[in-house]
Enzyme design. Sequence first.
Site, PDB file in Angstrom:
ATOM      1  N   GLY B  71       0.905  -1.278   0.175  1.00 29.32           N
ATOM      2  CA  GLY B  71       0.176   0.068  -0.047  1.00 29.32           C
ATOM      3  C   GLY B  71       0.846   1.303   0.095  1.00 29.32           C
ATOM      4  N   THR B  72       2.120   1.144   0.841  1.00 28.62           N
ATOM      5  CA  THR B  72       2.692   2.177   0.823  1.00 28.62           C
ATOM      6  C   THR B  72       3.394   2.876  -0.417  1.00 28.62           C
ATOM      7  OG1 THR B  72       3.253   2.016   3.126  1.00 28.62           O
ATOM      8  CG2 THR B  72       4.994   3.201   1.811  1.00 28.62           C
ATOM      9  N   ASN B 150      -8.030   3.996   8.881  1.00 24.64           N
ATOM     10  CA  ASN B 150      -7.463   2.831   9.463  1.00 24.64           C
ATOM     11  C   ASN B 150      -7.509   2.866  11.126  1.00 24.64           C
ATOM     12  OD1 ASN B 150      -5.521   5.070   8.794  1.00 24.64           O
ATOM     13  ND2 ASN B 150      -4.001   3.989  10.165  1.00 24.64           N
ATOM     14  N   GLN B 176      -7.850   0.174   3.754  1.00 27.84           N
ATOM     15  CA  GLN B 176      -8.614  -0.591   5.015  1.00 27.84           C
ATOM     16  C   GLN B 176     -10.115  -0.924   4.615  1.00 27.84           C
ATOM     17  OE1 GLN B 176      -7.668  -1.393   7.813  1.00 27.84           O
ATOM     18  NE2 GLN B 176      -5.624  -0.465   7.989  1.00 27.84           N
ATOM     19  N   SER B 196      -4.114  -3.251  -0.502  1.00 31.09           N
ATOM     20  CA  SER B 196      -2.769  -3.911   0.034  1.00 31.09           C
ATOM     21  C   SER B 196      -3.511  -5.445   0.344  1.00 31.09           C
ATOM     22  CB  SER B 196      -2.669  -3.483   1.186  1.00 31.09           C
ATOM     23  OG  SER B 196      -1.903  -4.155   2.236  1.00 31.09           O
ATOM     24  N   HIS B 198      -2.092  -7.501   2.525  1.00 28.53           N
ATOM     25  CA  HIS B 198      -2.101  -8.147   3.921  1.00 28.53           C
ATOM     26  C   HIS B 198      -3.036  -7.425   4.991  1.00 28.53           C
ATOM     27  CE1 HIS B 198      -0.108  -5.067   6.637  1.00 28.53           C
ATOM     28  NE2 HIS B 198       0.201  -4.646   5.537  1.00 28.53           N
ATOM     29  N   THR B 234      11.637  -7.655 -10.986  1.00 27.86           N
ATOM     30  CA  THR B 234      11.042  -9.113 -11.127  1.00 27.86           C
ATOM     31  C   THR B 234       9.861  -9.224 -10.140  1.00 27.86           C
ATOM     32  OG1 THR B 234      13.119 -10.097 -11.562  1.00 27.86           O
ATOM     33  CG2 THR B 234      11.270 -11.659 -10.675  1.00 27.86           C
ATOM     34  N   CYS B 321       1.719   1.662  12.175  1.00 21.91           N
ATOM     35  CA  CYS B 321       2.938   2.476  11.481  1.00 21.91           C
ATOM     36  C   CYS B 321       3.583   3.608  12.390  1.00 21.91           C
ATOM     37  CB  CYS B 321       2.545   2.641  10.444  1.00 21.91           C
ATOM     38  SG  CYS B 321       2.179   1.584   9.328  1.00 21.91           S
TER      39      CYS B 321
END
Lengths: 406, 380
Positions: B71-72, B150, B176, B196, B198, B234, B321
């Site tokens: 996401g970042t 978030n 989120q 994202s 995860h 890659t 974070c």
Amino acid sequence: MTLKLPIYLDYSATTPVDPRVAAKMVQYLTQDQTFGNPASRSHAFGWEADEAVKLARQQVADLINADPREIVWTSGATESDNLAIKGAAHFYQKKGKHIVTVKTEHKAVLDTCRQLEREGFEVTYLDPEPSGLLDLSKFEAALRDDTIVVSVMHVNNEIGVIQDIKAIGDITRKRGIIFHVDAAQSAGKVAIDTQDLNVDLMSFSAHKIYGPKGMGALYVRRKPRVRLEAQMHGGGHERGLRSGTLATHQIVGMGEAFRLAKEEMATDNERIRMLRDRLYEGLQDIEEIYVNGDLEHRTAGNLNISFNFVEGESLIMALKDIAVSSGSACTSASLEPSYVLRALGRSDELAHSSIRFTIGRFTTEEEIDYTIKLIRGKIDKLRELSPLWEMYKEGVDLSKIQWAAH
Amino acid sequence: MTYVYLDYNASTPVDQRVLDAMLPFHCQFYGNPSSISLMGRQARAGIDQARQQVAALVSVHPSQVLFTSGGTEANNLAIKGAAMAQGLKRVAWSAVEHPSILRQSAMLSRLGTQCSEIPVDSTGRVNQGEFKRYLESVKPQLVSVMTANNETGVIQDIAELTALKRDVIFHTDAVQAAGKIQLKFEAMGVDLMTLSSHKIYGPKGVGALIFNKSIDLEPLINGGGHEGGLRAGTENVAGIVGFGAAAELAKAELQDRQDKLSALRKSLEDGIKKIPGVHLFAQEVPRLANTCYFGIEGIEGEAMVLRLDQQGFGITSGSACSSKSGKPSNTLLKMGVEESLAATAIRVSVGKETKKQDIDEFIAELTQQAGQFHSIILGN
């Protein structure tokens, strides 16, 4: 025993994840395992993940004799190259705007330099010698008072030649120039001692040494301290140099891969070299073949050969039972002849007819023998169909022919 | 001690079905997707399928999905990439964005792009009328407003904002929101969207930028023509495959998950409300079904969170974070919450693996701990 086809001889493009690495990675994913966010400081789920990250940082540092605090995680060597070169160029641009690199670098370095040129930096792209190696006096002559960054790869991805990083680093250090080395192809194949080398920044990849894809690291020297401008902003991970949630399982995989490399590099290399020599011996009496790049200063697993009078694409088609590259994997979807081989002074024809064989941890002797037999047969067949080969055999000097349009 | 994880907004465990999809791409289909050989094509096929699965989650064409390392990176690419490609002079984002948006301002300023914050109201949302005035007065060329926050879980009606824009590039960070509410890229009227893996039971280290193809972007990572020339390197094949599988599950199970999470949060909040001095943030507006953000008067959130960790509950006092920073939540401060109350903030975020029993045990522990804190504070 029957051979499993295709035979994988493309270890420089990527490697399978070592099963021991995969076994470690899966312990950091699911509900019953350590799945927390390593940045979570308020609970054990986060701390456990953070512990795993710490261990991996140590493992990566150990392979290159570095301090774990000198390791910055990235999404791969390409990102590391970008962060190193752009980060240093942006940070030190008040000292000068000149960068020196080599024409045979990976696209990740060359394209990053092109981007910096668009931003007003000046880049010198050096020609290597026909061996693929740099002439140090020519290199030194290219340095200027306003040179701030030098980027030279340790091992070339196509021809496997090993540059004299120590000698280059001695020159750049004396002149106070930041020295970046793309070591994606050398880690685990060639010994790296950051205490002994005057390297300031070094890019690493996990998937070239039996770790996962999408994972890399950048070594950033602490003494003397090297500064970088971050390229990815956010939560301030990695001491502010690279934000983004750390992918614990990927990091664990890279750590384990580096640990195994340290332990097994010597024995792996010996076996791999033996297989590579066997392959070369099996092919070397074929007429009109050319080894690309220096054979002495070269990684154990690389053999890059041009088969004259054979068309590259048809060769790849004919060799579909073995997975190899013509040119580097990153550009093999394009039909351009390899820019690396062109930079060595190879003709378009020879560059087009080149095959890169790269041997690795799981290659067997039977696979090499099968490959030799297959290639010898296919080369004969393809040349039988080639009018150029026929002319060559009749003694016509092809370079003197004026081809007319029709 | 069994440990109860109640921090799903920080990260989620990988779903076993997702892991099953990923595993073959480590040791079996390990080719480099840029290679034209059979092994390369097998890896490529895995990526292609994942692209379709992620596209389906937000109802776009697969060619509008660009895979990133998370996401970042997607947030950085959206804003910096557009600003650099188009030479934007003015960009704006809401005051409660994730740090991966907020902290781009220094670099953007150096590149000559002015950054400004759009204020939010006391519910944490950008007000439509305010937004209209903001567009007219500041005239930003790019705007970024997150779909769901978030920390608070507050959902912004993005379509209501995009309806007002003319010639403004609109980005939304939907990290989120994805997997918790339905997201339709076109209907939301956005040009760029960040996702994202995860946060939706996929692996860490993968994300995506969904983009409208008429928007010019400049790659942040150069080298090789991966991802249509917009993101070199890659591909993280196994990670991307996992993200795809997670996206497919998120779409298929959305309703079930919503129902389950709402029920869990209801019992959670019913229990929390009984604690003296409790304050629930933003509960009067639409929120993600899994997120509960509250504070207990007089008890520092950080202290409570650490105490609960010792008792076997993983929660957080801010977003993961920034939980190193020690400052009270930026989001709450920007909503006009008093600093002393903001410092009490605790976030509990439940997930599909959470059980009713976990909630009951958590409430019992929280109630007891709150009582202990209060008796210390009151000195009796």
